[in-house]
Design an enzyme around this catalytic site. Structure first.
Site, mmCIF file in Angstrom:
data_model
loop_
_atom_site.group_PDB
_atom_site.id
_atom_site.type_symbol
_atom_site.label_atom_id
_atom_site.label_comp_id
_atom_site.label_asym_id
_atom_site.label_seq_id
_atom_site.Cartn_x
_atom_site.Cartn_y
_atom_site.Cartn_z
ATOM 1 N NE ARG A 148 -3.624 -2.240 2.920
ATOM 2 C CZ ARG A 148 -3.274 -3.297 3.645
ATOM 3 N NH1 ARG A 148 -2.178 -3.376 4.057
ATOM 4 N NH2 ARG A 148 -4.324 -4.313 3.703
ATOM 5 C CE LYS A 172 -6.409 -0.545 4.725
ATOM 6 N NZ LYS A 172 -7.706 -1.034 4.099
ATOM 7 C CG HIS A 244 -4.496 0.460 -3.727
ATOM 8 N ND1 HIS A 244 -4.000 0.392 -2.528
ATOM 9 C CD2 HIS A 244 -5.516 -0.695 -3.771
ATOM 10 C CE1 HIS A 244 -4.696 -0.529 -1.810
ATOM 11 N NE2 HIS A 244 -5.530 -0.857 -2.504
ATOM 12 N NE ARG A 247 -2.986 -3.741 -1.178
ATOM 13 C CZ ARG A 247 -2.324 -4.396 -0.447
ATOM 14 N NH1 ARG A 247 -1.267 -4.723 -0.085
ATOM 15 N NH2 ARG A 247 -3.255 -4.880 0.685
ATOM 16 C CG HIS A 270 -6.282 -8.621 1.295
ATOM 17 N ND1 HIS A 270 -6.451 -9.169 0.341
ATOM 18 C CD2 HIS A 270 -5.747 -7.278 1.338
ATOM 19 C CE1 HIS A 270 -5.979 -8.270 -0.730
ATOM 20 N NE2 HIS A 270 -6.021 -7.218 0.031
ATOM 21 C CE1 TYR A 279 -5.964 -7.695 -6.744
ATOM 22 C CE2 TYR A 279 -6.464 -8.755 -4.711
ATOM 23 C CZ TYR A 279 -5.947 -7.543 -5.473
ATOM 24 O OH TYR A 279 -5.660 -6.289 -4.823
#
Length: 298
Positions: A148, A172, A244, A247, A270, A279
């Protein structure tokens, strides 16, 4: 207590107990502040503890005229989180949005670039400037490690474990993960460090920060966006791309070349595999190949 006092307490909760980033907290707060503006505009005097579902429904109907369903869903989700916090802290006994449904938005597939397009972007970097070596190293890191933008600008020299072939990434919620880093990406990072960064005057507090601006300080998110937009314009790339996008391309290319979703999930950081599953929708050939390779009646 007024609305802004509750909001401030909620922000502290998000930062300290849930470990959310400054950007995420600002996004959560923005939707609550938007509700406050609605209440003031319509001269509705009610506290977060007393506000009822009907008033919130009126706000949502008003918002629906201005934003798309995806934004509506985000606003409803943000407000539900705020009122869940008030219930958790015993300010309220119920969540007035508990029965309010979010609009159906469908699943938006992320934009991706081909390997050729990524190569063209990187080849367009002006290597005659010091910033050029830095920008190439950053682009290679974004694409080579699937970071990110916030993770890229926070990357530290002490996070590089090149002998082991990994970098430590803080994602995150301040969650750390180790991501493999290829020899090519390592090469460009070392080239930047030994030919450009070593000659910079570094600001106090940024000594360990890997990628620096020309003033010797940490780069901003906006700067990374600008660099990528300028490169896209330079090669006449007719796509709306951002950091992004690199990514997304990292994950998509791994999947297309046979990587499993669980491994991609770990590398991307994730929380849920369902986030990574998006994806699969990018290339239906992947699903066909699974059946052809593994089903007994292929």
């Amino acid at each position: 207590m007024n609305w802004y006092t509750y909001i401030k307490d909620y922000q502290s909760y998000l930062r300290i107990e849930r470990g959310l980033s400054k950007n995420t907290i600002e996004n959560y707060s923005f939707d609550i502040e938007r509700l406050c503006v609605f209440l003031e505009t319509n001269q509705i005097e009610v506290s977060p503890v007393k506000i009822k579902e009907e008033t919130l429904q009126d706000f949502i109907y008003a918002v629906a005229k201005e934003v798309n369903p995806r934004s509506q869903a985000r606003i409803i989700s943000g407000l539900k989180s705020f009122f869940n916090y008030l219930v958790f802290e015993d300010y309220r006994i119920d969540n007035p949005l508990e029965l309010v449904e979010s609009p159906k938005t469908g699943r938006k597939l992320p934009d991706t670039l081909s390997v050729e397009e990524i190569d063209r972007l990187i080849e367009a970097i002006d290597l005659s400037s010091n910033e050029g070596e830095r920008n190439r190293a950053m682009m290679e890191t974004l694409y080579g490690c699937g970071l990110r933008v916030s993770e890229l600008i926070a990357l530290k020299i002490s996070d590089l474990f090149f002998d082991e072939g990994f970098i430590k990434v803080t994602g995150k919620g301040n969650k750390e993960r180790f991501v493999p880093i290829g020899m090519q990406t390592q090469h460009y990072i070392e080239l930047y460090r030994k030919t450009v960064r070593i000659h910079q005057t570094i600001k106090k507090g940024a000594e360990d920060t890997l990628f620096l601006n020309r003033r010797g300080n940490q780069l901003t998110r906006a700067m990374i966006f600008t660099i990528i937009k300028d490169l896209a314009s330079k090669i006449n790339l007719n796509k709306n791309i951002s950091p992004h996008t690199l990514r997304h391309s990292f994950a998509t290319h791994l999947l297309e070349n046979g990587a499993d979703l669980r491994s991609i999930q770990l590398m991307l950081g994730h929380e849920s595999i369902t986030t990574t599953e998006i994806y699969v929708h990018l290339d239906r050939r992947f699903l066909k190949d699974i059946v052809n390779n593994f089903h007994p009646r292929k």
